[in-house]
Motif scaffolding. Structure first.
Motif, PDB file in Angstrom:
ATOM      1  N   ASP A 621       0.834  -1.201   0.000  1.00  0.00           N
ATOM      2  CA  ASP A 621       0.000   0.000   0.000  1.00  0.00           C
ATOM      3  C   ASP A 621       0.872   1.256   0.000  1.00  0.00           C
ATOM      4  OD1 ASP A 621      -2.318   1.483  -0.070  1.00  0.00           O
ATOM      5  OD2 ASP A 621      -2.674   1.369   2.080  1.00  0.00           O
ATOM      6  N   ASN A 624       4.354   2.639  -4.536  1.00  0.00           N
ATOM      7  CA  ASN A 624       3.743   3.067  -5.794  1.00  0.00           C
ATOM      8  C   ASN A 624       4.795   3.796  -6.624  1.00  0.00           C
ATOM      9  OD1 ASN A 624       3.782   5.884  -4.945  1.00  0.00           O
ATOM     10  ND2 ASN A 624       2.123   5.315  -3.564  1.00  0.00           N
ATOM     11  N   THR A 625       4.399   4.264  -7.792  1.00  0.00           N
ATOM     12  CA  THR A 625       5.413   4.811  -8.701  1.00  0.00           C
ATOM     13  C   THR A 625       6.039   6.103  -8.176  1.00  0.00           C
ATOM     14  OG1 THR A 625       3.710   5.952  -9.987  1.00  0.00           O
ATOM     15  CG2 THR A 625       4.368   3.756 -10.732  1.00  0.00           C
ATOM     16  N   ALA A 626       5.401   6.725  -7.193  1.00  0.00           N
ATOM     17  CA  ALA A 626       6.032   7.909  -6.592  1.00  0.00           C
ATOM     18  C   ALA A 626       6.973   7.502  -5.462  1.00  0.00           C
ATOM     19  CB  ALA A 626       4.962   8.856  -6.061  1.00  0.00           C
ATOM     20  N   ILE A 629      10.427   5.975  -6.385  1.00  0.00           N
ATOM     21  CA  ILE A 629      11.480   6.929  -6.766  1.00  0.00           C
ATOM     22  C   ILE A 629      12.094   7.556  -5.511  1.00  0.00           C
ATOM     23  CG2 ILE A 629      11.914   9.125  -7.940  1.00  0.00           C
ATOM     24  CD1 ILE A 629      11.490   6.784  -9.862  1.00  0.00           C
TER      25      ILE A 629
ATOM     26  N   GLY B 187      -1.659   8.979  -2.693  1.00  0.00           N
ATOM     27  CA  GLY B 187      -1.317   7.594  -2.377  1.00  0.00           C
ATOM     28  C   GLY B 187      -2.202   6.607  -3.113  1.00  0.00           C
ATOM     29  N   ASP B 188      -1.957   5.324  -2.803  1.00  0.00           N
ATOM     30  CA  ASP B 188      -2.701   4.254  -3.473  1.00  0.00           C
ATOM     31  C   ASP B 188      -4.143   4.221  -2.995  1.00  0.00           C
ATOM     32  OD1 ASP B 188      -0.353   3.569  -4.579  1.00  0.00           O
ATOM     33  OD2 ASP B 188      -0.380   1.485  -3.941  1.00  0.00           O
ATOM     34  N   PRO B 199      -2.815   3.443 -12.179  1.00  0.00           N
ATOM     35  CA  PRO B 199      -2.512   4.876 -12.140  1.00  0.00           C
ATOM     36  C   PRO B 199      -1.011   5.164 -12.030  1.00  0.00           C
ATOM     37  CG  PRO B 199      -3.098   4.102  -9.970  1.00  0.00           C
ATOM     38  CD  PRO B 199      -3.208   2.910 -10.880  1.00  0.00           C
ATOM     39  N   SER B 201       1.388   7.369  -9.594  1.00  0.00           N
ATOM     40  CA  SER B 201       1.374   8.101  -8.333  1.00  0.00           C
ATOM     41  C   SER B 201       2.362   9.243  -8.412  1.00  0.00           C
ATOM     42  CB  SER B 201       1.781   7.182  -7.174  1.00  0.00           C
ATOM     43  OG  SER B 201       0.702   6.387  -6.795  1.00  0.00           O
ATOM     44  N   VAL B 202       1.982  10.366  -7.864  1.00  0.00           N
ATOM     45  CA  VAL B 202       2.865  11.538  -7.870  1.00  0.00           C
ATOM     46  C   VAL B 202       2.953  12.061  -6.445  1.00  0.00           C
ATOM     47  CG1 VAL B 202       3.176  13.870  -8.738  1.00  0.00           C
ATOM     48  CG2 VAL B 202       2.225  12.118 -10.234  1.00  0.00           C
ATOM     49  N   SER B 203       4.152  12.264  -5.984  1.00  0.00           N
ATOM     50  CA  SER B 203       4.351  12.836  -4.663  1.00  0.00           C
ATOM     51  C   SER B 203       4.371  14.349  -4.814  1.00  0.00           C
ATOM     52  CB  SER B 203       5.681  12.338  -4.101  1.00  0.00           C
ATOM     53  OG  SER B 203       5.942  12.956  -2.877  1.00  0.00           O
ATOM     54  N   ILE B 244       6.262  -2.373 -10.678  1.00  0.00           N
ATOM     55  CA  ILE B 244       6.009  -1.019 -10.175  1.00  0.00           C
ATOM     56  C   ILE B 244       7.256  -0.157 -10.363  1.00  0.00           C
ATOM     57  CG2 ILE B 244       5.528   0.342  -8.094  1.00  0.00           C
ATOM     58  CD1 ILE B 244       3.938  -2.125  -7.054  1.00  0.00           C
ATOM     59  N   ASN B 247       7.816   0.823 -14.043  1.00  0.00           N
ATOM     60  CA  ASN B 247       6.898   1.916 -14.387  1.00  0.00           C
ATOM     61  C   ASN B 247       7.366   3.230 -13.766  1.00  0.00           C
ATOM     62  OD1 ASN B 247       5.145   0.382 -15.907  1.00  0.00           O
ATOM     63  ND2 ASN B 247       3.777  -0.080 -14.198  1.00  0.00           N
ATOM     64  N   ALA B 248       7.832   3.147 -12.529  1.00  0.00           N
ATOM     65  CA  ALA B 248       8.267   4.365 -11.832  1.00  0.00           C
ATOM     66  C   ALA B 248       9.404   5.049 -12.582  1.00  0.00           C
ATOM     67  CB  ALA B 248       8.695   4.019 -10.406  1.00  0.00           C
ATOM     68  N   TYR B 251       7.750   6.719 -15.710  1.00  0.00           N
ATOM     69  CA  TYR B 251       6.895   7.876 -15.433  1.00  0.00           C
ATOM     70  C   TYR B 251       7.720   9.053 -14.923  1.00  0.00           C
ATOM     71  CZ  TYR B 251       3.114   4.374 -15.595  1.00  0.00           C
ATOM     72  OH  TYR B 251       2.258   3.368 -15.965  1.00  0.00           O
ATOM     73  N   ALA B 252       8.712   8.754 -14.101  1.00  0.00           N
ATOM     74  CA  ALA B 252       9.547   9.844 -13.573  1.00  0.00           C
ATOM     75  C   ALA B 252      10.266  10.550 -14.717  1.00  0.00           C
ATOM     76  CB  ALA B 252      10.549   9.296 -12.557  1.00  0.00           C
TER      77      ALA B 252
END
Lengths: 720, 446
Positions: A621, A624-626, A629, B187-188, B199, B201-203, B244, B247-248, B251-252
């Protein structure tokens, strides 16, 4: 059930079909004259065959010149993979696993007269097991507990490993591998005789092979430490290898709690405006340096089940709460229920503190009663003994409790407030003393004394005191059948594997129900069952024997790397200067600031399923892709000695640096043991060795890049 | 509504095709239509914990307020502090929502009343008599959060309605996009997961590549790190994390490239406001929609701590103030970008809270709630749905504590948004499996 009962009857009808259909035959110009004797077919054979063998069947055709037949298995020409196949000449090959009902019907159909056929019921038996080799890994100093890894052929799910003719607790890995745990007699050494029993139908034993009892490998020790500590170190791996897994467990059970000190008032200057960073510093320090590694690791798991948060609870309330969980970590689950329920931290967080008896026009606060059941003890639906959902006759889940029962509990839990500052009973309500170090205490005048119906149709009679209502309430919940499977599955998820098998949960939950001495809820026994189970230990010898493991949550990721590489605080007085709090910023970036969950549902819920998969994996949970990184950036900061307030020596003159200068292969091998239990794949090892070999005349960079590549990989992030 | 704009675009495209044949000079107009006007975005703002709607939209007329104040007792807001709604004089907003009051009064904000998770039309009578199927595990946070997000019978359904919209529309609208249709800055969540799409995810404030301190070694190290997450391991969780992580990396790189030369938004977002930080990040992603090559986007933002079992008055006041300021800044940012009519934001939450107060100056888990829809395309300044009768054990109470049986389904609310976004009628039931049980699939608020 009914289909089994009717099966022989159906077969009989098939063999008679040539006669039954005769009246219609006259309509067909190709049929022989009605006066000719009917063609019949008889099938003969042994009627049984083992998986892995074949059976030659014979068809006898009478009253026809052409005696050729075609063959069917369960009415399918030539059969198929689930029922077995049959050749044109009648050679039957059974399927790889037992078919439904453990038998099939084999039919021969006359080519001359396709309405004529004969059948035979073929019983399928389990294969004969063959053991080709067995090896052991010891868990105890003198060798009393061992994992046995058995390699061979013909093993079926349900097979048992025997040592000296006695069945042992066994995990089925594949048709060619089984694992079992074995407890030797004290002082036993030398070799044991290992065999495998396959169950009915066709139960059979393999021949025995002899194998020596062997002590823990570095891989087994490091894996065990990944499950039982905040990360293996060179020293702890050596220690576990020396004493064995069981003895290490016993040592850890007997290690006293490293207590988080009270946060003084007024607050220290390092956390002058809010005290929680000081609590975090204390927790990081204990996680990284405490001797009570297992106790603190279990306390962390418990804190992620019984969630409170510094969102609401101040630091000086949180440290006693974490101490409570650490002190109770090897006790009884009923004790945890009692102690947490009356802890001021939980009282503040879920509002049982100062929950007053409702006045006219009010209801009692339902927050704690609902979550105590939903999250800490029962779950929302009825469970089977293996932790799976029980369903009603329509296949729907069955709620474990009703809204009305929540309301009953809510009134039962009224009347509790802070104890007095010296721990004595309060005389007013609310009693806002902030006496964090003492359990909450009841003020009877503020307790709802009306009758309440709670779980399992238990009625709390009118006029009971707050303590009496609480005792019956918690006893009733504790004795609900859900508690064992619900809690044990989560403890397994935190320590060993996100996706434990139903059998593993069942074995551990049985220990929760009864520790062998008639005691329910013995956490020490539960932890032993979790950690010494063959499903937890199988991958000590084969890294993919069980497709398990779990994602290293951010807190554990940080502690593992810091401990393995020997990071040290740069502060001369790290305890009194609360110097470990700087680590929280890194965890916070990854959404896991210690003791500061965003809600009572923890940083990650136990039921989380990875999107687009069916994999239950709670820690994902946060993955994720953020966040991935951000974790890579943290990995970069770690290897480049950029962790605020800490230092690590990965220079050319460090031990790793010297190794890097002389042998990239040796460097990667050493890091493999320390960080990945020596279970790095060959492909990964080769890629890293190639990458750092190309770096010339900079051993420190070789070390940094090698470590970065390991700790940035998914293979490292999954504790398996 | 959007009908005029859509048909205009379609006509422009036809005329442009004519232009290619040398008929009329409309090419420039078509390019404009495709590059900006054809863009649409939905922005979900999830209020985790269950916002107390009873104190969010409050009766303001003399009789209504008196009834409210009598039952709510210690939780009642003072009538003089409430913020009146000019177009809806019988109602007022919580005192911490001045920006939303102004947006409502100017016609850019709508309220949908007593909306909640439902499988079929349900009343107090049919609910108490067990004559209807109701969503699983009412009053439970995780279940109700997930059922708002997946529009299904239970939390077991593993895709969200936004994810299923992406499944249906991604190929049509975003064929060349460099990131998924859905972006979460919170978040997820189940909301964002489709059956065939997932999706990004973007911080917030942190959307670029991972840092590297190895200088000239970085390129090569990155290549090997990426190679390592392509290796097969035989362990399912490693494979899942490999995917994941791969993909990260992609996307980054895409987000870094799209945002590297973007000018900063002039709109000032409130500081120390988690929701504002998320919405600011969403506005910046909308700003670079051309570089990302997307025509349709769904965003997820979330803010927590609405579970006000105690000390509700002070807690909710702060939470609503933060939400109001953040949503207002976001609306201003969409105006700055010229997309205020192409972006629709809306709230969701676990459930509302008991109208009856508890003995801790708080309230407990309930059901039907009031929600906000914001944007230039919104038919604002109006309340949709039916405001409940505020009576304990009354016609809208599921029991005796003021847990309102929703009069409008969350699926109807969501389907209205989905149709504005472009989900055609014949795909509506694939996204919202129970929408056919309700008389209307479009509430008309956008």
């Amino acid at each position: 059930m009914p289909s089994k009962m009717f099966w022989p009857f159906t077969a009989a009808v098939l063999s008679l079909s040539a006669f039954l259909l005769l009246p219609g035959c006259t309509l067909s110009p190709t049929n022989p004259a009605s006066s000719a004797p009917p063609v019949s077919v008889q099938v003969s054979g042994t009627g049984q065959v083992r998986i892995g063998a074949t059976d030659q069947l014979k068809a006898t055709v009478t009253n026809a010149t052409n005696t050729a037949v075609t063959w069917q298995v369960n009415s399918v020409s030539g059969g198929n993979a689930t029922t077995g196949t049959i050749s044109a000449s009648g050679l039957y090959t059974p399927p790889a696993s037992l078919p439904t009902g453990n038998s099939v019907t084999i039919t021969a159909v006359s080519v001359a007269s396709p309405t004529a056929s004969g059948s035979l019921t073929e019983n399928i038996l389990n294969p004969l097991p063959v053991v080709t080799s067995a090896s052991t890994v010891g868990y105890g100093t003198t060798g009393t507990a061992y994992l046995i890894d058995v390699i061979g052929a013909g093993f079926v799910n349900g097979a048992t490993v025997e040592v000296g003719g006695v069945s042992q607790s066994t995990t089925f890995v594949s048709a060619t591998e089984l694992n079992a745990t074995y407890t030797s007699t004290t002082g036993q050494s030398g070799s044991i005789l290992v065999a495998v029993d396959n169950p009915a139908p066709g139960a059979s034993n393999s021949a025995s092979v002899s194998t020596p009892l062997q002590q823990a490998t570095a891989t087994a020790a490091a894996r065990f430490l990944d499950q039982t500590s905040f990360g293996p170190t060179t020293a702890s791996i050596a220690q576990v290898q020396q004493v064995g897994l069981s003895a290490y467990l016993t040592q850890q059970f007997n290690t006293a709690t490293t207590t988080l000190p009270d946060i003084p008032s007024p607050y220290p200057t390092q956390c002058a405006t809010a005290s929680y960073p000081c609590a975090e510093s204390e927790w990081w320090q204990v996680a990284l340096t405490g001797n009570d590694q297992l106790r603190q690791r279990v306390a962390l798991a418990l804190s992620e089940i019984w969630v409170t948060s510094t969102d609401t609870v101040p630091g000086e309330g949180m440290t006693p709460y974490m101490n409570l969980l650490a002190n109770d970590a090897f006790g009884n689950y009923r004790t945890i229920m009692q102690d947490v329920t009356l802890s001021p931290a939980m009282g503040i967080y879920l509002n049982m503190l100062n929950s007053n008896k409702p006045a006219t026009g009010q209801i009692a606060n339902e927050n704690y009663p609902r979550e105590l059941m939903q999250l800490f003890t029962l779950g929302i639906d009825q469970l089977n003994a293996d932790g799976s959902l029980e369903t009603d006759s329509s296949g729907n889940p069955i709620p474990a409790y009703t809204e009305a029962e929540v309301e009953g509990f809510a009134r039962a839990y009224t009347g509790w407030t802070f104890a007095n500052a010296n721990g004595s009973a309060p005389t007013k309500f609310p009693n806002n003393t902030n006496a964090w170090d003492y359990p909450m205490a009841a003020v009877e005048a503020n307790h709802d004394t009306t009758t309440k119906t709670i779980l399992s149709s238990v009625v709390l009679p009118a006029g009971q005191k707050a303590e009496e209502d609480l005792k019956t309430s918690l006893d009733t919940i504790f004795n609900h059948a859900n508690v064992g499977p619900f809690v044990c599955r989560q403890l397994i998820q935190h320590l060993v594997s996100s996706n434990p098998s139903a059998a593993y949960v069942t074995r551990v939950a049985a220990v929760f129900a009864n520790n062998g001495s008639g005691v329910r809820g013995d956490i020490k026994a539960v932890l032993t069952a979790i950690l010494m189970d063959s499903e937890a230990r199988s991958n000590d010898t084969n890294s993919t024997a069980v497709d398990g493991g779990h994602l290293r949550e951010p807190e554990l990721y940080i502690t593992n790397v810091l401990r393995a590489l020997n990071f040290a605080s740069t502060d001369a007085n790290p305890t009194t200067d609360y110097a470990y709090m700087s680590l929280s910023n890194y965890a916070n970036n990854l959404n896991e600031r210690p003791m500061r969950s965003g809600s009572v549902f923890n940083f990650f819920p136990p039921s989380y399923v990875i999107p687009a998969t069916t994999l239950n994996a709670p820690e994902f949970d946060l993955e994720n892709t953020a966040s991935v990184i951000l974790r890579l950036s943290l990995a970069n900061a770690l290897v480049n000695n950029q962790i605020s307030g800490f230092t690590v020596d990965l220079s050319a003159t460090s031990a790793l640096g010297q190794l890097a200068a002389s042998s990239p292969t040796q460097l990667v091998s050493t890091l493999n043991t320390l960080l990945m239990h020596g279970q790095m794949t060959a492909g990964m090892s080769t890629a890293i060795v190639n990458q750092i070999t190309a770096i010339t005349s900079n051993p420190a960079e070789r070390v940094r890049v090698a470590i970065y590549l390991i700790i940035s990989s998914s293979a490292y992030k999954i504790i398996n | 509504m959007g009908t005029n704009r859509r048909s205009f675009i379609r006509n422009a495209a036809l005329l442009s095709a004519g232009n290619a044949l040398g008929l009329r000079p409309f090419g420039a107009l078509n390019a404009l239509a495709q590059s900006s006007t054809s863009y649409k975005a939905l922005v979900c703002v999830f209020l985790f914990g269950g916002n107390d709607a009873n104190n969010t939209v409050v009766p303001y007329d003399t009789t209504g307020y008196a009834n409210y104040a009598k039952i709510r007792a210690g939780l009642a807001l003072s009538q003089s502090a409430l913020l009146p709604l000019t177009p809806s004089p019988s109602f007022a907003l919580h005192p911490s929502l001045p920006e939303l009051q102004a947006l409502y009064n100017s016609g850019n904000l709508a309220i949908v009343s007593n909306v909640g998770t439902l499988i079929q039309p349900t009343t107090r009578a049919t609910y108490l008599a067990n004559k209807v199927t109701t969503p699983t595990n009412l009053f439970s946070h995780p279940d109700q959060q997930q059922e708002w997000q997946n529009a299904a019978l239970s939390a077991a359904t593993a895709s969200g309605w936004a994810g299923r919209i992406a499944d249906a529309l991604n190929t049509q609208y975003n064929p060349g996009s460099v990131i998924p249709m859905i972006a979460s800055v919170g978040g997820d969540t189940l909301f964002c997961n489709g059956a065939s799409t997932s999706p990004v995810s973007v911080s917030p404030g942190n959307l670029g590549n991972a840092s590297c301190s190895e200088g000239s070694e970085c390129t090569s190290q990155l290549a090997t790190a990426q190679q390592l997450v392509s290796l097969s391991s035989g362990i399912s969780l490693v494979q899942a994390d490999n995917e994941i992580t791969s993909n990260a990396y992609n996307y980054a790189a895409a987000l870094t490239s799209a945002t590297q030369s973007v000018t900063a938004l002039k709109t000032v977002f409130p500081a120390n406001n988690a929701l504002a930080a998320q919405l600011k990040q969403i506005a910046q992603l909308i700003q670079v929609r051309s570089a990302l090559n997307v025509q349709r986007q769904i965003f997820f933002a979330g803010v927590g701590n609405f579970d006000t079992h105690s000390s509700q008055l002070s807690l909710q006041s702060g939470l609503l103030a933060g939400m109001s300021a953040a949503l207002n800044a976001f609306y201003l940012a969409t105006q700055e970008l010229g997309v205020e009519s192409d972006v629709t934001a809306f709230t969701m939450s676990d459930f509302s809270r008991t109208f009856q107060p508890n003995s801790n100056a708080g309230s407990d888990h309930a059901w039907g709630s009031h929600h906000f829809v914001l944007g230039g395309a919104v038919n604002g300044g109006a309340m949709y749905g039916t405001y409940p009768t505020l009576s304990l054990g009354g016609p809208d109470d599921s029991g005796s504590n003021g847990r309102w049986v929703p009069s409008t389904a969350a699926s109807q609310y969501a389907a209205t948004l989905a149709q504005w976004f472009g989900v055609p009628a014949n795909q509506l039931s694939a996204v919202f499996p129970y929408i056919g049980n309700f008389s209307s699939s479009n509430l008309g608020f956008v």
